[in-house]
Design a protein around this motif. Structure first.
Motif, PDB file in Angstrom:
ATOM      1  N   LYS A 167       0.808  -1.223   0.000  1.00 51.29           N
ATOM      2  CA  LYS A 167       0.000   0.000   0.000  1.00 51.29           C
ATOM      3  C   LYS A 167       0.844   1.277   0.000  1.00 51.29           C
ATOM      4  CE  LYS A 167      -1.649  -0.135   3.728  1.00 51.29           C
ATOM      5  NZ  LYS A 167      -1.806  -0.126   5.081  1.00 51.29           N
TER       6      LYS A 167
ATOM      7  N   SER B 162       0.143  10.999   8.726  1.00 49.95           N
ATOM      8  CA  SER B 162      -0.467  10.653  10.017  1.00 49.95           C
ATOM      9  C   SER B 162       0.489  10.903  11.177  1.00 49.95           C
ATOM     10  CB  SER B 162      -0.810   9.162  10.031  1.00 49.95           C
ATOM     11  OG  SER B 162      -1.740   8.855   9.041  1.00 49.95           O
TER      12      SER B 162
ATOM     13  N   ARG C 151       4.504   4.841  16.895  1.00 50.04           N
ATOM     14  CA  ARG C 151       5.480   3.805  16.532  1.00 50.04           C
ATOM     15  C   ARG C 151       6.851   4.465  16.323  1.00 50.04           C
ATOM     16  NH1 ARG C 151       7.471   2.975  11.863  1.00 50.04           N
ATOM     17  NH2 ARG C 151       5.955   3.042  10.173  1.00 50.04           N
TER      18      ARG C 151
ATOM     19  N   ARG D 194      11.228   3.849  11.398  1.00 53.23           N
ATOM     20  CA  ARG D 194      12.144   2.881  10.791  1.00 53.23           C
ATOM     21  C   ARG D 194      13.330   3.665  10.255  1.00 53.23           C
ATOM     22  NH1 ARG D 194       6.904   0.679   7.857  1.00 53.23           N
ATOM     23  NH2 ARG D 194       6.235  -0.873   9.356  1.00 53.23           N
TER      24      ARG D 194
ATOM     25  N   TYR E   8       5.648  10.097   8.638  1.00 54.76           N
ATOM     26  CA  TYR E   8       4.717  10.248   9.768  1.00 54.76           C
ATOM     27  C   TYR E   8       5.174  11.450  10.582  1.00 54.76           C
ATOM     28  CZ  TYR E   8       2.725   5.450   9.525  1.00 54.76           C
ATOM     29  OH  TYR E   8       2.068   4.302   9.146  1.00 54.76           O
TER      30      TYR E   8
ATOM     31  N   GLU F 135      -9.755  10.731  12.783  1.00 56.36           N
ATOM     32  CA  GLU F 135      -9.872   9.304  13.099  1.00 56.36           C
ATOM     33  C   GLU F 135      -8.567   8.852  13.702  1.00 56.36           C
ATOM     34  OE1 GLU F 135      -8.124   6.596  11.646  1.00 56.36           O
ATOM     35  OE2 GLU F 135      -6.883   7.991  10.540  1.00 56.36           O
TER      36      GLU F 135
ATOM     37  N   THR G 293      -6.506   5.013  15.437  1.00 54.71           N
ATOM     38  CA  THR G 293      -6.598   3.591  15.708  1.00 54.71           C
ATOM     39  C   THR G 293      -5.429   3.181  16.595  1.00 54.71           C
ATOM     40  OG1 THR G 293      -6.901   1.433  14.599  1.00 54.71           O
ATOM     41  CG2 THR G 293      -5.191   2.834  13.724  1.00 54.71           C
TER      42      THR G 293
ATOM     43  N   ILE H 226      -2.805  -0.028  16.899  1.00 57.78           N
ATOM     44  CA  ILE H 226      -2.350  -1.270  16.264  1.00 57.78           C
ATOM     45  C   ILE H 226      -1.111  -1.757  17.000  1.00 57.78           C
ATOM     46  CG2 ILE H 226      -1.589  -2.343  14.088  1.00 57.78           C
ATOM     47  CD1 ILE H 226      -2.911  -0.064  12.556  1.00 57.78           C
TER      48      ILE H 226
ATOM     49  N   TYR I  50      -2.126   5.439  15.850  1.00 56.40           N
ATOM     50  CA  TYR I  50      -1.976   6.087  14.548  1.00 56.40           C
ATOM     51  C   TYR I  50      -3.197   6.983  14.364  1.00 56.40           C
ATOM     52  CZ  TYR I  50       1.186   2.161  13.316  1.00 56.40           C
ATOM     53  OH  TYR I  50       2.192   1.229  13.278  1.00 56.40           O
ATOM     54  N   GLY I  51      -3.013   8.209  13.871  1.00 50.34           N
ATOM     55  CA  GLY I  51      -4.177   9.070  13.686  1.00 50.34           C
ATOM     56  C   GLY I  51      -3.988  10.095  12.583  1.00 50.34           C
ATOM     57  N   THR I  52      -5.119  10.471  11.998  1.00 48.95           N
ATOM     58  CA  THR I  52      -5.142  11.490  10.931  1.00 48.95           C
ATOM     59  C   THR I  52      -5.588  12.798  11.542  1.00 48.95           C
ATOM     60  OG1 THR I  52      -5.845   9.793   9.347  1.00 48.95           O
ATOM     61  CG2 THR I  52      -6.200  12.090   8.721  1.00 48.95           C
TER      62      THR I  52
ATOM     63  N   ASP J 258      -3.496   6.479   3.779  1.00 49.64           N
ATOM     64  CA  ASP J 258      -2.955   5.130   3.955  1.00 49.64           C
ATOM     65  C   ASP J 258      -3.299   4.745   5.389  1.00 49.64           C
ATOM     66  OD1 ASP J 258      -1.232   3.065   4.749  1.00 49.64           O
ATOM     67  OD2 ASP J 258       0.443   3.780   3.549  1.00 49.64           O
TER      68      ASP J 258
ATOM     69  N   ASP K 250      -5.859   2.076   8.210  1.00 52.02           N
ATOM     70  CA  ASP K 250      -6.434   0.731   8.366  1.00 52.02           C
ATOM     71  C   ASP K 250      -7.962   0.773   8.286  1.00 52.02           C
ATOM     72  OD1 ASP K 250      -7.246   1.727  10.834  1.00 52.02           O
ATOM     73  OD2 ASP K 250      -6.582  -0.017  11.968  1.00 52.02           O
TER      74      ASP K 250
ATOM     75  N   ARG L  62       1.818  -8.777  12.617  1.00 51.19           N
ATOM     76  CA  ARG L  62       1.191  -8.342  11.369  1.00 51.19           C
ATOM     77  C   ARG L  62       0.518  -9.525  10.663  1.00 51.19           C
ATOM     78  NH1 ARG L  62       3.257  -2.940   9.890  1.00 51.19           N
ATOM     79  NH2 ARG L  62       4.256  -2.261  11.802  1.00 51.19           N
TER      80      ARG L  62
HETATM   81  P1  5GP Z   1       3.021   0.902   9.635  1.00 50.75           P
HETATM   82  O1  5GP Z   1       3.402   0.737  11.057  1.00 50.75           O
HETATM   83  O2  5GP Z   1       3.359  -0.316   8.797  1.00 50.75           O
HETATM   84  O3  5GP Z   1       3.526   2.180   9.012  1.00 50.75           O
HETATM   85  O4  5GP Z   1       1.430   1.037   9.575  1.00 50.75           O
HETATM   86  C1  5GP Z   1       0.637   0.075  10.180  1.00 50.75           C
HETATM   87  C2  5GP Z   1      -0.803   0.304   9.760  1.00 50.75           C
HETATM   88  O5  5GP Z   1      -1.283   1.546  10.262  1.00 50.75           O
HETATM   89  C3  5GP Z   1      -1.021   0.354   8.247  1.00 50.75           C
HETATM   90  O6  5GP Z   1      -2.129  -0.495   7.921  1.00 50.75           O
HETATM   91  C4  5GP Z   1      -1.377   1.790   7.987  1.00 50.75           C
HETATM   92  O7  5GP Z   1      -2.260   1.922   6.888  1.00 50.75           O
HETATM   93  C5  5GP Z   1      -2.088   2.156   9.276  1.00 50.75           C
HETATM   94  N1  5GP Z   1      -2.093   3.590   9.521  1.00 50.75           N
HETATM   95  C6  5GP Z   1      -1.114   4.482   9.302  1.00 50.75           C
HETATM   96  N2  5GP Z   1      -1.508   5.715   9.643  1.00 50.75           N
HETATM   97  C7  5GP Z   1      -2.781   5.610  10.071  1.00 50.75           C
HETATM   98  C8  5GP Z   1      -3.748   6.552  10.549  1.00 50.75           C
HETATM   99  O8  5GP Z   1      -3.531   7.746  10.650  1.00 50.75           O
HETATM  100  N3  5GP Z   1      -4.960   6.056  10.897  1.00 50.75           N
HETATM  101  C9  5GP Z   1      -5.274   4.735  10.800  1.00 50.75           C
HETATM  102  N4  5GP Z   1      -6.499   4.364  11.140  1.00 50.75           N
HETATM  103  N5  5GP Z   1      -4.389   3.807  10.361  1.00 50.75           N
HETATM  104  C10 5GP Z   1      -3.158   4.252   9.996  1.00 50.75           C
END
Ligand code: 5GP
Length: 191
Positions: A20, A39, A43, A46, A55, A74, A76, A78, A83-85, A103, A105, A151
């Motif tokens: 993605k 976002s 986390r 990397r 980010y 929004e 979430t 994980i 993670y938030g927008t 991008d 979830d 994951r």
């Molecule tokens: P990663 O840690 O691999 O960058 O992201 C893990 C997951 O968090 C991915 O599925 C990504 O799409 C989701 N993600 C990243 N930013 C946001 C966000 O702001 N809001 C939500 N709901 N999911 C997010």
């Protein structure tokens, strides 16, 4: 108002590692009317990630403070990270008269879907198989063993939500997948 007059809110979701992020970057590079919403996350960055570009990296305390100030459209959680927008990152893109690429979830996509006035287009990207996903997660060498395990564990739960999306595409080949997304976007914009 038709789909041309409102900024498009394109949501890409997928199990982690399905490609993605690569696809999002390709969309933005090929069409400068799209900007990726950056976002906030708790986390750790990397090695190849840049704060403010990939980010906004913040502490959990800071994230909770922002949350209490109602800063996010929004958010979430994980694997123990938030993670938030933020509303400001989306509003900045809209005020530049651009389309917004998310991008996020499936939990984030569900929250955005509640804003009925948005010109939302939601696409779910699937890897060809769970085995292929595991290979990709190992090959990209960005996550530790436990993170890869987490994951993969969430894979089945993630794909159960694919039917909440307007389109589901299998990312067998990045170029083919990218072309399918482009076709979906142009069809949506014509309606
Ligand atoms: P990663 O840690 O691999 O960058 O992201 C893990 C997951 O968090 C991915 O599925 C990504 O799409 C989701 N993600 C990243 N930013 C946001 C966000 O702001 N809001 C939500 N709901 N999911 C997010």
């Amino acid at each position: 108002m038709n789909n041309l007059s409102k900024p498009l809110m394109l949501v890409l979701s997928s199990p982690s590692g399905a490609g993605k992020t690569t696809l999002s970057k390709k969309i933005q590079q090929s069409d400068n009317s799209f900007k990726i919403s950056v976002s906030h996350t708790t986390r750790k960055a990397r090695p190849n990630e840049v704060d403010g570009v990939d980010y906004h990296f913040v502490t959990k305390e800071k994230f909770k403070e922002l949350l209490s100030k109602n800063v996010f459209y929004e958010y979430t959680e994980i694997f123990g990270n938030y993670y938030g927008t933020s509303k400001s990152s989306v509003n900045e893109i809209i005020s530049d008269k651009c389309n917004v690429l998310f991008d996020i979830d499936w939990k984030g996509a569900q929250q955005l879907s509640r804003f009925k006035e948005l010109n939302l287009l939601k696409i779910f990207i699937l890897p060809p198989s769970k085995e292929e996903l595991e290979k990709r997660l190992i090959a990209r060498n960005q996550d530790g063993k436990q993170s890869i395990k987490n994951r993969l564990l969430s894979y089945s739960n993630d794909i159960e939500h694919s039917d909440e999306y307007d389109h589901v595409i299998v990312n067998d080949n990045v170029e083919t997948c990218f072309n399918s997304i482009k076709k979906i976007i142009s069809k949506h914009l014509k309606n």
